[in-house]
Design an enzyme around this catalytic site. Structure first.
Site, short mmCIF file in Angstrom:
data_model
loop_
_atom_site.label_atom_id
_atom_site.label_comp_id
_atom_site.label_asym_id
_atom_site.label_seq_id
_atom_site.Cartn_x
_atom_site.Cartn_y
_atom_site.Cartn_z
N ARG A 24 56.50 3.42 -49.23
CA ARG A 24 55.31 4.21 -49.58
C ARG A 24 54.11 3.86 -48.72
O ARG A 24 52.97 3.92 -49.19
CB ARG A 24 54.95 4.04 -51.06
CG ARG A 24 55.98 4.53 -52.03
CD ARG A 24 55.69 5.98 -52.44
NE ARG A 24 56.48 6.38 -53.58
CZ ARG A 24 55.96 6.67 -54.78
NH1 ARG A 24 54.67 6.61 -54.99
NH2 ARG A 24 56.75 7.03 -55.75
N ARG A 28 48.00 6.80 -51.14
CA ARG A 28 46.63 6.83 -51.65
C ARG A 28 45.79 5.60 -51.35
O ARG A 28 44.58 5.64 -51.50
CB ARG A 28 46.65 7.09 -53.16
CG ARG A 28 46.95 8.54 -53.47
CD ARG A 28 47.31 8.71 -54.93
NE ARG A 28 48.55 7.99 -55.22
CZ ARG A 28 49.16 8.00 -56.39
NH1 ARG A 28 48.64 8.64 -57.41
NH2 ARG A 28 50.29 7.34 -56.57
N ARG A 37 45.19 14.79 -48.24
CA ARG A 37 45.74 15.17 -49.54
C ARG A 37 44.79 16.10 -50.30
O ARG A 37 45.21 17.07 -50.93
CB ARG A 37 46.01 13.89 -50.33
CG ARG A 37 46.34 14.05 -51.79
CD ARG A 37 47.79 14.40 -51.99
NE ARG A 37 48.17 14.23 -53.38
CZ ARG A 37 48.01 15.15 -54.33
NH1 ARG A 37 47.46 16.30 -54.03
NH2 ARG A 37 48.39 14.92 -55.56
N ASP A 74 59.22 13.56 -50.69
CA ASP A 74 59.43 12.92 -51.99
C ASP A 74 60.87 13.12 -52.42
O ASP A 74 61.51 14.09 -52.01
CB ASP A 74 58.48 13.50 -53.05
CG ASP A 74 58.42 12.61 -54.28
OD1 ASP A 74 57.65 11.64 -54.27
OD2 ASP A 74 59.18 12.86 -55.23
N TYR A 150 65.18 12.32 -63.47
CA TYR A 150 64.00 13.20 -63.54
C TYR A 150 64.40 14.63 -63.91
O TYR A 150 63.70 15.32 -64.64
CB TYR A 150 63.25 13.21 -62.19
CG TYR A 150 62.56 11.90 -61.89
CD1 TYR A 150 61.27 11.64 -62.35
CD2 TYR A 150 63.20 10.90 -61.16
CE1 TYR A 150 60.64 10.44 -62.09
CE2 TYR A 150 62.57 9.69 -60.90
CZ TYR A 150 61.29 9.47 -61.36
OH TYR A 150 60.66 8.28 -61.12
O1 CP3 Z 1 57.34 5.67 -48.37
C1 CP3 Z 1 56.66 6.62 -47.92
O2 CP3 Z 1 55.52 6.45 -47.42
C2 CP3 Z 1 57.28 8.00 -47.86
C3 CP3 Z 1 56.96 8.87 -48.91
C4 CP3 Z 1 57.54 8.72 -50.30
C5 CP3 Z 1 56.86 9.26 -51.42
N1 CP3 Z 1 57.67 9.14 -52.50
C6 CP3 Z 1 55.52 9.86 -51.39
C7 CP3 Z 1 54.76 10.03 -52.64
C8 CP3 Z 1 58.76 8.20 -50.75
C9 CP3 Z 1 59.85 7.47 -50.00
C10 CP3 Z 1 58.83 8.48 -52.15
C11 CP3 Z 1 59.99 8.13 -52.98
C12 CP3 Z 1 59.93 8.35 -54.43
N2 CP3 Z 1 59.29 9.33 -55.12
C13 CP3 Z 1 60.66 7.58 -55.36
C14 CP3 Z 1 61.60 6.44 -55.00
C15 CP3 Z 1 60.89 5.18 -54.71
C16 CP3 Z 1 60.13 4.62 -55.87
O3 CP3 Z 1 58.91 4.50 -55.72
O4 CP3 Z 1 60.75 4.30 -56.89
C17 CP3 Z 1 60.40 8.09 -56.64
C18 CP3 Z 1 60.94 7.56 -57.96
C19 CP3 Z 1 59.53 9.22 -56.48
C20 CP3 Z 1 59.03 10.14 -57.54
C21 CP3 Z 1 57.57 10.19 -57.58
N3 CP3 Z 1 56.77 10.75 -56.60
C22 CP3 Z 1 56.72 9.74 -58.62
C23 CP3 Z 1 57.20 9.04 -59.89
C24 CP3 Z 1 55.42 10.04 -58.24
C25 CP3 Z 1 54.18 9.88 -59.06
C26 CP3 Z 1 53.75 8.47 -59.16
C27 CP3 Z 1 52.71 8.21 -58.13
O5 CP3 Z 1 52.82 7.20 -57.41
O6 CP3 Z 1 51.76 9.00 -58.09
C28 CP3 Z 1 55.46 10.64 -56.95
C29 CP3 Z 1 54.32 11.08 -56.15
C30 CP3 Z 1 54.22 10.58 -54.74
N4 CP3 Z 1 55.23 10.48 -53.85
C31 CP3 Z 1 53.01 10.16 -54.10
C32 CP3 Z 1 53.35 9.82 -52.79
C33 CP3 Z 1 52.42 9.38 -51.70
C34 CP3 Z 1 51.63 10.17 -54.73
C35 CP3 Z 1 51.20 11.60 -54.85
C36 CP3 Z 1 49.75 11.81 -54.56
O7 CP3 Z 1 49.32 11.65 -53.41
O8 CP3 Z 1 49.05 12.19 -55.51
#
Ligand code: CP3
Length: 341
Positions: A24, A28, A37, A74, A150
């Site tokens: 990640r 943010r 964003r 994502d 999910y």
């Molecule tokens: O690693 C990276 O920089 C690449 C991008 C990436 C994102 N999500 C961007 C993201 C990757 C590899 C993921 C994987 C992901 N997404 C997982 C597996 C890894 C883990 O963290 O367990 C899972 C379970 C998700 C599902 C997901 N996406 C959730 C539960 C959420 C909301 C929680 C949160 O952190 O806000 C997201 C949103 C998300 N995915 C964001 C980002 C940068 C935040 C969204 C925003 O900018 O508002």
């Protein structure tokens, strides 16, 4: 042999200075991410707009000089492309229209799969064109089990109870969801490779919530299938598995799935990983994301312990899970300095 140190580590080379990237790493905690964003019109829009998604992928590379970049997308792009209604509500995390029956499953409208996956491929091409030559590009997807949690619950859950319950009460339906995810994820990752991804990571964030027999059926079996198919098509592309929280089941995972590397979460005892995992695969991990937020002595001690334990074998420095939004940028700079010192 490649000039890229991340690829060398995945090929099993032991390096005096390990490669580093952070799960990640685009997100943010970076002001430049928050700016893009805010103008993107929603999180999924950001994922499906190749110019913007490529830009936020490159931001942490420019700022910190990590050894690898990871495609910005994502894991929920796959259910979205398969026609499930997926939304990201600000401050609440993802919301999906839950799949509870065969009727729900059959109602998925898969007519947009090509269009959606192709826009992600375009992002991959743009990133490759913009990356420094020493930096590797990682493509990724969620593992079928984690994505299914999910799809069934319609949101993130503490213990994945809705998916675990459905897997017991209606294993045929649950198997159908998993089979669709295996097929579609292999297709999705194949397109990422064709577009320029050099490594793949499979995120199984909820692998730790299953009893052993269920772990074998819903984590191991589908992931074994995916990796076998990808290996056959792209023998030169290393695959990193991340069965987060799987504890001692990490061992059967590395011995059966066929990955070249495994990402270990922060609860994994490193002496155990050194003894039971590192002889078989490259180990990636496992700094506690909260130690990175804390910084100072806690960070120094944690990094030293990881380096001392794992640096004699094939190793990639990373977090045990994704970086948190309130992580100070200065602590990330300090971390890189400590790892490269
Ligand atoms: O690693 C990276 O920089 C690449 C991008 C990436 C994102 N999500 C961007 C993201 C990757 C590899 C993921 C994987 C992901 N997404 C997982 C597996 C890894 C883990 O963290 O367990 C899972 C379970 C998700 C599902 C997901 N996406 C959730 C539960 C959420 C909301 C929680 C949160 O952190 O806000 C997201 C949103 C998300 N995915 C964001 C980002 C940068 C935040 C969204 C925003 O900018 O508002």
């Amino acid at each position: 042999m490649s000039e890229k140190i991340f690829l060398k580590a995945l090929q099993g080379e032991v390096l005096s200075k390990p490669p580093i990237w952070l799960m990640r790493q685009a997100g943010r905690y970076l002001s430049e991410y928050r700016e893009v964003r805010a103008d993107a019109g929603g999180f999924l829009n950001l994922c499906y707009t190749p110019e913007l998604a490529a830009e936020v992928t490159l931001q942490p590379i420019r700022r910190f000089g990590f050894d690898a970049s990871i495609l910005f997308a994502d894991i929920l792009v796959v259910p979205d492309a398969l026609g499930q209604d997926v939304r990201f509500e600000t401050g609440e995390g993802p919301r999906l229209k839950p799949i509870a029956s065969f009727e729900d499953f059959k109602a998925l409208d898969q007519s947009k799969v090509d269009e959606k996956y192709n826009s992600i491929s375009e992002t991959v091409r743009l990133i490759r064109a913009g990356l420094p030559k020493e930096v590797t590009l990682i493509g990724f997807c969620g593992a079928p089990w984690t994505v299914a949690t999910y799809m069934v619950a319609g949101q993130g859950t503490v213990n994945q109870a809705p998916a675990r319950a459905l897997a017991y009460s209606n294993p045929d339906l649950f198997q159908a969801i998993i089979d669709l995810l295996v097929e579609s994820s292999v297709d999705y990752l194949s397109r990422q490779v064709e577009a320029g991804a050099e490594v793949l990571q499979i995120f199984d964030s909820w692998a730790g919530s299953l009893p052993q027999d269920q772990f074998e059926r819903w984590v191991l079996q589908p992931t074994i299938k995916m990796v076998a198919r990808l290996r056959e098509k792209y023998p030169h592309i290393p695959i990193i598995g991340f069965p987060r929280g799987a504890g001692p089941l990490y061992e059967v995972y590395v011995k059966t799935v066929g990955v070249q590397a495994v990402s270990v979460d922060e609860t994994m005892p490193l002496a155990w990983a050194k003894e039971n995992l590192q002889p078989h695969v490259t180990v990636q991990g496992n700094l506690d994301a909260l130690a990175l937020i804390e910084g100072g002595e806690v960070l120094e001690r944690s990094v030293a312990h990881i380096l001392e334990t794992l640096c004699d074998g094939p190793f990639v420095f990373n977090l045990g899970h994704g970086i948190q939004p309130h992580t100070p940028v200065a602590h990330v700079e300090k971390l890189i300095e400590l790892v490269r010192a």
